[in-house]
Design an enzyme around this catalytic site. Structure first.
Site: not given
Ligand code: GLY
Length: 254
Positions: A160, A247
């Site tokens: 990401h 996350c």
């Protein structure tokens, strides 16, 4: 008041999605112990912890960041890039409805929250295997009316955008320049990760505290040297599932 939405480490974590890492055994009890310590660090930093319903059958459900982007004005419910993760979003939406109006990302868009980095009124959106151009377009259409600028960025070699860069202050980022072009953030204070700690750019800022993963002490020292108030958190087990500090929570200003 800050609320940190979290979700317990699921029983099925060993079947998580993996993109860049080989599969290694995850000690689920240790992962849960570390996750509790992470929640405690968030609590110490000023958050009330609100746990989403456990989802033991969804292997990546502890990584709640990917399911929603919460801004002061609105919350965006994503459409995760990995199909296995799409059933994670309804329970997140059900909770976020208490706090914000919701906008839903729709097919054919895919968008993971891990690809969305907000710094003030600027929003950077990673174009990755998890976030496509239509995801960027729909997010831009949702946020521009609220006065945000939205910019596409292409990370490389990582999952990401927030694997490659995160903010440690209102105008400072910690960055791995091998994974994202540092010139994107020109004008900001840049702290590069220690070369031996490629995954260290994922830090979690909560008010005046910045959580850093215990596996990356050299990068944490660089942050301390810049006057940053660092708290170390051991997240080594969930790192095997390609999860990092941002996350595991969605922070809501309530
Ligand atoms: N295992 C983290 C993810 O792929 O979404």
């Amino acid at each position: 008041m800050l609320v940190a939405l979290t979700r317990a480490v699921p029983q099925s974590i060993s079947r998580c999605e993996l993109t860049h890492l080989d599969r290694n055994p995850i000690d689920i009890e240790l992962a849960r112990t570390q996750h509790h310590a992470y929640e405690a660090a968030l609590s110490d930093a000023g958050c009330r912890i609100e746990r989403l319903p456990a989802a033991d059958e969804l292997p990546d459900s502890v990584f709640v960041e990917d399911t929603a982007i919460v801004l002061d004005e609105v919350a965006i419910i994503t459409r995760p890039g990995a199909e296995s993760r799409r059933p994670e979003t309804p329970s997140v939406a059900a909770v976020l409805r208490k706090y914000r109006e919701l906008i839903f990302i729709e097919s054919p868009a895919i968008l993971d929250g891990g690809d969305v980095l907000r710094i003030g009124r600027k929003v950077f959106v990673g174009q990755s295997t998890r976030t496509n151009a239509e995801g960027f377009r729909q997010l831009s259409a949702a946020l521009i009316p609220f006065g945000y600028s939205v910019q596409a960025v292409t990370p490389r070699g990582c999952l990401h955008l927030k694997s490659a860069v995160t903010a440690f202050s209102d105008d400072g980022v910690v960055i791995n320049p091998e994974w994202v072009d540092a010139s994107t953030f020109k004008g900001m204070q840049l702290i590069t990760v220690d070369p031996s700690e490629s995954s260290a750019a994922n830090v979690l800022r909560v008010r005046d505290v910045v959580l850093c993963a215990a596996s990356f002490p050299r990068t944490a020292q660089r942050l301390r040297g810049a006057g940053v108030n660092v708290t170390m958190v051991d997240a080594s087990e969930l790192a095997k599932a390609e999860g990092a500090l941002t996350c595991c929570s969605v922070i809501v200003v309530s």
